[in-house]
Design an enzyme around this catalytic site. Structure first.
Site, PDB file in Angstrom:
ATOM      1  N   CYS A 114      46.572  39.405  30.236  1.00  0.00           N
ATOM      2  CA  CYS A 114      47.211  40.712  30.463  1.00  0.00           C
ATOM      3  C   CYS A 114      48.262  40.673  31.571  1.00  0.00           C
ATOM      4  O   CYS A 114      49.049  41.603  31.710  1.00  0.00           O
ATOM      5  CB  CYS A 114      46.157  41.766  30.782  1.00  0.00           C
ATOM      6  N   HIS A 239      49.529  47.635  34.641  1.00  0.00           N
ATOM      7  CA  HIS A 239      48.935  47.221  33.372  1.00  0.00           C
ATOM      8  C   HIS A 239      48.008  48.338  32.908  1.00  0.00           C
ATOM      9  O   HIS A 239      47.246  48.896  33.699  1.00  0.00           O
ATOM     10  CB  HIS A 239      48.147  45.924  33.565  1.00  0.00           C
ATOM     11  N   ASN A 269      44.855  49.237  25.582  1.00  0.00           N
ATOM     12  CA  ASN A 269      45.231  48.026  26.327  1.00  0.00           C
ATOM     13  C   ASN A 269      45.963  47.081  25.366  1.00  0.00           C
ATOM     14  O   ASN A 269      45.352  46.515  24.460  1.00  0.00           O
ATOM     15  CB  ASN A 269      43.970  47.372  26.897  1.00  0.00           C
TER      16      ASN A 269
HETATM   17  N1  COA Z   1      30.885  54.064  23.279  1.00  0.00           N
HETATM   18  C1  COA Z   1      29.741  54.544  23.742  1.00  0.00           C
HETATM   19  N2  COA Z   1      28.998  53.874  24.656  1.00  0.00           N
HETATM   20  C2  COA Z   1      29.434  52.701  25.075  1.00  0.00           C
HETATM   21  C3  COA Z   1      30.637  52.143  24.612  1.00  0.00           C
HETATM   22  C4  COA Z   1      31.362  52.872  23.671  1.00  0.00           C
HETATM   23  N3  COA Z   1      32.536  52.438  23.174  1.00  0.00           N
HETATM   24  N4  COA Z   1      30.834  50.938  25.216  1.00  0.00           N
HETATM   25  C5  COA Z   1      29.786  50.757  26.038  1.00  0.00           C
HETATM   26  N5  COA Z   1      28.936  51.811  25.948  1.00  0.00           N
HETATM   27  C6  COA Z   1      27.692  52.019  26.638  1.00  0.00           C
HETATM   28  C7  COA Z   1      27.046  50.732  27.055  1.00  0.00           C
HETATM   29  O1  COA Z   1      26.331  50.168  25.965  1.00  0.00           O
HETATM   30  C8  COA Z   1      26.157  51.172  28.171  1.00  0.00           C
HETATM   31  O2  COA Z   1      24.990  51.721  27.605  1.00  0.00           O
HETATM   32  P1  COA Z   1      23.547  51.440  28.252  1.00  0.00           P
HETATM   33  O3  COA Z   1      23.627  52.010  29.631  1.00  0.00           O
HETATM   34  O4  COA Z   1      22.625  52.165  27.332  1.00  0.00           O
HETATM   35  O5  COA Z   1      23.413  49.948  28.240  1.00  0.00           O
HETATM   36  C9  COA Z   1      26.930  52.310  28.815  1.00  0.00           C
HETATM   37  O6  COA Z   1      27.929  52.706  27.861  1.00  0.00           O
HETATM   38  C10 COA Z   1      27.619  51.943  30.101  1.00  0.00           C
HETATM   39  O7  COA Z   1      28.228  50.687  29.961  1.00  0.00           O
HETATM   40  P2  COA Z   1      29.111  50.082  31.091  1.00  0.00           P
HETATM   41  O8  COA Z   1      29.669  48.785  30.619  1.00  0.00           O
HETATM   42  O9  COA Z   1      28.371  50.106  32.382  1.00  0.00           O
HETATM   43  O10 COA Z   1      30.260  51.200  31.148  1.00  0.00           O
HETATM   44  P3  COA Z   1      31.485  51.277  32.105  1.00  0.00           P
HETATM   45  O11 COA Z   1      31.493  52.552  32.801  1.00  0.00           O
HETATM   46  O12 COA Z   1      31.663  50.035  32.921  1.00  0.00           O
HETATM   47  O13 COA Z   1      32.689  51.331  31.062  1.00  0.00           O
HETATM   48  C11 COA Z   1      34.331  49.833  30.201  1.00  0.00           C
HETATM   49  C12 COA Z   1      32.890  50.281  30.157  1.00  0.00           C
HETATM   50  C13 COA Z   1      34.490  48.648  29.270  1.00  0.00           C
HETATM   51  C14 COA Z   1      35.183  50.973  29.734  1.00  0.00           C
HETATM   52  C15 COA Z   1      34.715  49.436  31.644  1.00  0.00           C
HETATM   53  O14 COA Z   1      33.753  48.587  32.175  1.00  0.00           O
HETATM   54  C16 COA Z   1      36.042  48.801  31.735  1.00  0.00           C
HETATM   55  O15 COA Z   1      37.064  49.406  31.463  1.00  0.00           O
HETATM   56  N6  COA Z   1      36.068  47.549  32.187  1.00  0.00           N
HETATM   57  C17 COA Z   1      37.300  46.817  32.371  1.00  0.00           C
HETATM   58  C18 COA Z   1      37.853  46.476  31.026  1.00  0.00           C
HETATM   59  C19 COA Z   1      39.218  45.943  31.147  1.00  0.00           C
HETATM   60  O16 COA Z   1      40.035  46.541  31.793  1.00  0.00           O
HETATM   61  N7  COA Z   1      39.457  44.827  30.500  1.00  0.00           N
HETATM   62  C20 COA Z   1      40.715  44.255  30.422  1.00  0.00           C
HETATM   63  C21 COA Z   1      41.183  43.781  31.742  1.00  0.00           C
HETATM   64  S1  COA Z   1      42.772  43.207  31.511  1.00  0.00           S
END
Ligand code: COA
Length: 312
Positions: A114, A239, A269
């Site tokens: 990215c 980004h 993204n």
């Molecule tokens: N819909 C519903 N629930 C979802 C989900 C979705 N699309 N994706 C994950 N969940 C659930 C998980 O299973 C988890 O459930 P659980 O508590 O029962 O296990 C819960 O939501 C929380 O998951 P978590 O990973 O802690 O959520 P989060 O607040 O960290 O959000 C992201 C998840 C992926 C949105 C976040 O971590 C994120 O944006 N990370 C960075 C990603 C990124 O920028 N990547 C590219 C970098 S270049």
């Protein structure tokens, strides 16, 4: 030696097909509310089966040359940032060069996930400042949805396809003021596409925390080392991975939300394409103007990170 390189034109391309969060709700256990609350994403564009990262890059470049002071034949260097090349080789940049009917430039790809566009811009900037070329085409293009497991709700809601391009030319006035790039391969497994599965695997929560910390520090140090205060900044074009990451970084440097170009809601993204897509959006919407001070900032798999400070 040239003094500076300057972005003289921008362009972009987004595929016609759009998936809203409601479309994704139909095939994976998620909800529009969850996606908007946790990521800020409302929709994303999806390339068709036959559309490659080269096709999208080509459309973005044609757009960039619609109102450009130079012609395609004047381009001496083409750098394409992508993690989703059409072929293993020749490079996406060479395939793009062929499609653009330019046979005088040298062309190559770079992969910094990215952060790719900032790495590409840094390289082109140095070639121009070194006096080796006068005009470069710098492109970010991704068919990142081809790397998604559409059954994995942790990743499939986050990404979209598209391409953005800038024409970078030598200039006596700024221009790009500074670039910073960095990487740390010890985080290789937190966000990865392994060759056996060929789909994105991500420890989202860990990525989130490190992204906010790294980009917060990088934004502050980029301003400080160039003698700029946050008040000097007209726009942050980060980004576009997650609106919560973007807002947390802005908060760390006390940048008001009105100074952030935010497109993650519309594009998701798009990896290496996200900054040039956001830049072209802001340009076409006439949000950014000549002489504005702008900072780009990115973070990606590797991990890699980078920032660019520039006068538009
Ligand atoms: N819909 C519903 N629930 C979802 C989900 C979705 N699309 N994706 C994950 N969940 C659930 C998980 O299973 C988890 O459930 P659980 O508590 O029962 O296990 C819960 O939501 C929380 O998951 P978590 O990973 O802690 O959520 P989060 O607040 O960290 O959000 C992201 C998840 C992926 C949105 C976040 O971590 C994120 O944006 N990370 C960075 C990603 C990124 O920028 N990547 C590219 C970098 S270049």
């Amino acid at each position: 030696m040239q003094k500076y390189s300057k972005i003289i034109s921008t362009g972009s391309y987004l595929p016609d097909k759009v998936y809203t969060n409601h479309d994704i709700e139909k095939f994976v256990d998620t909800s529009n509310d969850w996606i908007i609350e946790r990521t800020g994403i409302e929709k994303r564009h999806i390339a068709s089966e036959s559309e490659s990262s080269v096709d999208m890059a080509h459309a973005a470049c044609i757009d960039a040359f619609k109102n450009c002071a130079i012609e395609l034949k004047d381009i001496e260097m083409i750098v394409v940032a992508t993690t989703t090349p059409e072929r293993k080789f020749p490079s996406t940049a060479v395939l793009l060069q062929n499609k653009l009917n330019n046979n005088s430039a040298f062309a190559f790809d770079i992969n910094a996930a990215c952060t790719g566009f900032i790495y590409a811009l840094d390289i082109a900037d140095k070639y121009i400042k070194g006096g080796f070329v006068k005009n470069a085409l710098v492109v970010g293009t991704e068919k990142i949805t081809s790397l998604l497991d559409w059954k994995d709700r942790n990743t499939c809601v986050l990404f979209g396809d598209g391409a953005g391009a800038v024409v970078l030319s030598s200039s006596d006035t700024p221009g790009i003021i500074s670039n910073t790039i960095g990487s740390d391969g010890s985080y290789k497994d937190l966000l990865t596409v392994n060759t056996d599965t060929e789909v994105i695997e991500m420890k989202g929560n860990d990525v989130f925390k490190i992204a906010v910390n790294t980009m917060g520090k990088l934004a502050a140090s980029t301003l400080e080392k160039n003698g700029f205060k946050v008040e000097d900044l007209d726009w942050l074009i980060p980004h576009q991975a997650n609106s919560r990451i973007i807002n947390a970084v802005a908060k760390k440097i006390n940048l008001p939300e009105e100074k952030i170009v935010m497109t993650v809601n519309k594009h998701g993204n798009t990896s290496a394409a996200s900054i040039p897509l956001a830049l072209d959006y802001a340009n076409k919407q006439q949000m950014i103007h000549k002489d504005n001070i702008i900072m780009f900032e990115a973070f990606g798999a590797g991990f890699t990170w980078g920032s660019t400070l520039l006068k538009f």
